[in-house]
Design an enzyme around this catalytic site. Sequence first.
Site, PDB file in Angstrom:
ATOM      1  N   GLU A  58       0.871  -1.166   0.000  1.00 50.26           N
ATOM      2  CA  GLU A  58       0.000   0.000   0.000  1.00 50.26           C
ATOM      3  C   GLU A  58       0.908   1.215   0.000  1.00 50.26           C
ATOM      4  O   GLU A  58       1.662   1.438   0.960  1.00 50.26           O
ATOM      5  CB  GLU A  58      -0.929   0.042   1.213  1.00 50.26           C
ATOM      6  CG  GLU A  58      -1.853   1.257   1.163  1.00 50.26           C
ATOM      7  CD  GLU A  58      -2.525   1.595   2.485  1.00 50.26           C
ATOM      8  OE1 GLU A  58      -3.281   2.582   2.501  1.00 50.26           O
ATOM      9  OE2 GLU A  58      -2.295   0.903   3.496  1.00 50.26           O
ATOM     10  N   ASP A  70       5.244   4.556   3.589  1.00 54.30           N
ATOM     11  CA  ASP A  70       5.029   5.992   3.742  1.00 54.30           C
ATOM     12  C   ASP A  70       6.295   6.600   4.338  1.00 54.30           C
ATOM     13  O   ASP A  70       7.063   5.908   5.009  1.00 54.30           O
ATOM     14  CB  ASP A  70       3.826   6.285   4.652  1.00 54.30           C
ATOM     15  CG  ASP A  70       3.205   7.650   4.374  1.00 54.30           C
ATOM     16  OD1 ASP A  70       3.877   8.667   4.638  1.00 54.30           O
ATOM     17  OD2 ASP A  70       2.072   7.708   3.885  1.00 54.30           O
ATOM     18  N   ASP A  96      -2.350  12.077  -2.635  1.00 56.56           N
ATOM     19  CA  ASP A  96      -2.424  13.481  -3.037  1.00 56.56           C
ATOM     20  C   ASP A  96      -2.611  13.518  -4.552  1.00 56.56           C
ATOM     21  O   ASP A  96      -1.780  13.007  -5.300  1.00 56.56           O
ATOM     22  CB  ASP A  96      -1.127  14.186  -2.649  1.00 56.56           C
ATOM     23  CG  ASP A  96      -1.173  15.688  -2.907  1.00 56.56           C
ATOM     24  OD1 ASP A  96      -1.973  16.131  -3.763  1.00 56.56           O
ATOM     25  OD2 ASP A  96      -0.388  16.422  -2.278  1.00 56.56           O
ATOM     26  N   ASP A 103     -10.996   9.752  -4.092  1.00 59.57           N
ATOM     27  CA  ASP A 103     -12.182  10.603  -4.159  1.00 59.57           C
ATOM     28  C   ASP A 103     -11.962  11.755  -5.132  1.00 59.57           C
ATOM     29  O   ASP A 103     -12.826  12.617  -5.277  1.00 59.57           O
ATOM     30  CB  ASP A 103     -12.555  11.135  -2.775  1.00 59.57           C
ATOM     31  CG  ASP A 103     -11.476  12.039  -2.186  1.00 59.57           C
ATOM     32  OD1 ASP A 103     -10.322  11.992  -2.684  1.00 59.57           O
ATOM     33  OD2 ASP A 103     -11.767  12.786  -1.233  1.00 59.57           O
ATOM     34  N   THR A 106     -10.813   4.629   4.912  1.00 61.07           N
ATOM     35  CA  THR A 106      -9.701   5.302   5.563  1.00 61.07           C
ATOM     36  C   THR A 106     -10.161   6.614   6.191  1.00 61.07           C
ATOM     37  O   THR A 106     -11.250   7.127   5.899  1.00 61.07           O
ATOM     38  CB  THR A 106      -8.570   5.617   4.559  1.00 61.07           C
ATOM     39  OG1 THR A 106      -9.011   6.674   3.694  1.00 61.07           O
ATOM     40  CG2 THR A 106      -8.214   4.395   3.732  1.00 61.07           C
ATOM     41  N   TYR A 138      -9.002   9.495   5.494  1.00 62.32           N
ATOM     42  CA  TYR A 138      -9.098  10.513   4.455  1.00 62.32           C
ATOM     43  C   TYR A 138     -10.362  10.356   3.617  1.00 62.32           C
ATOM     44  O   TYR A 138     -10.919  11.329   3.127  1.00 62.32           O
ATOM     45  CB  TYR A 138      -7.839  10.477   3.580  1.00 62.32           C
ATOM     46  CG  TYR A 138      -6.619  10.829   4.381  1.00 62.32           C
ATOM     47  CD1 TYR A 138      -6.349  12.153   4.720  1.00 62.32           C
ATOM     48  CD2 TYR A 138      -5.761   9.846   4.852  1.00 62.32           C
ATOM     49  CE1 TYR A 138      -5.256  12.485   5.494  1.00 62.32           C
ATOM     50  CE2 TYR A 138      -4.658  10.165   5.617  1.00 62.32           C
ATOM     51  CZ  TYR A 138      -4.408  11.489   5.939  1.00 62.32           C
ATOM     52  OH  TYR A 138      -3.336  11.809   6.715  1.00 62.32           O
TER      53      TYR A 138
END
Length: 247
Positions: free
Chosen positions: A50, A75, A124, A160, A200, A202
Amino acid sequence: MIFTFAPIMGHKKLIRFEAIKGFHNVLQYPEGMAGKWNGFFKNNNPLTLELACGKGEYTVGLARLYADRNFIGVDLKGNRLYIGAKKSIEEGLNNAAFLRSQIDKLGMFFSKDEVAEIWITFPDPQLRISKAKKRLTHPKFMRLYQQVLRNNGYVHLKTDSPDLYRFTKLVIGLYKLEVLEDYDNVYEQQNISPELQIKTHYEGLDIAQSNRIHYIKFRLPAEPLPNIDKSLQEQLKIHEAATGGGD
């Protein structure tokens, strides 16, 4: 309150950075790990990454669903990794781990054919055309994924952002990638797979204010992607001129 908030937040981050040093499931810029992840997990199960995992909700959620697979959240921000790593330890999810690193350094930590699938969840969208190369579905990154994925490996994008979704579909069409699933609105589907039901932090924020979640699963070919990135950039500029968007 205003004067103490920043120092308190900074102190919290420092505590988390120190804590993950002792977490067995967090590796920070590890040397010599490429080709050795089966040894780390002590099994030969397929490996899924991920990318830009943030708090690791998807890594944890997938690990809960699929005990016969291994998952690594990647990350750069250790204070976020702390949350997913801590939850994995608390729940005894030995098939979940976390890697602190920049995404563009994946080739240092994974060997060719070592990764079965890649998930990109709510990254992002880098909306400015001038930052298109930073989008995680840009061909620049696709070529990087090819370095570690199995032949014909899968990439999943869940976002999204309608702009990132459309951009990804443009890339897929231009580079003639194979689409396996494509949902303009995930939650309008009658039968949603368990992995797409994972939510999530976000996603809950709905930053793009689109009121819908886009998902696309596609396959990267074994052969190198064609060198037509200039054509992609030209198409982005045409779209920018037509819509009046851009920087």
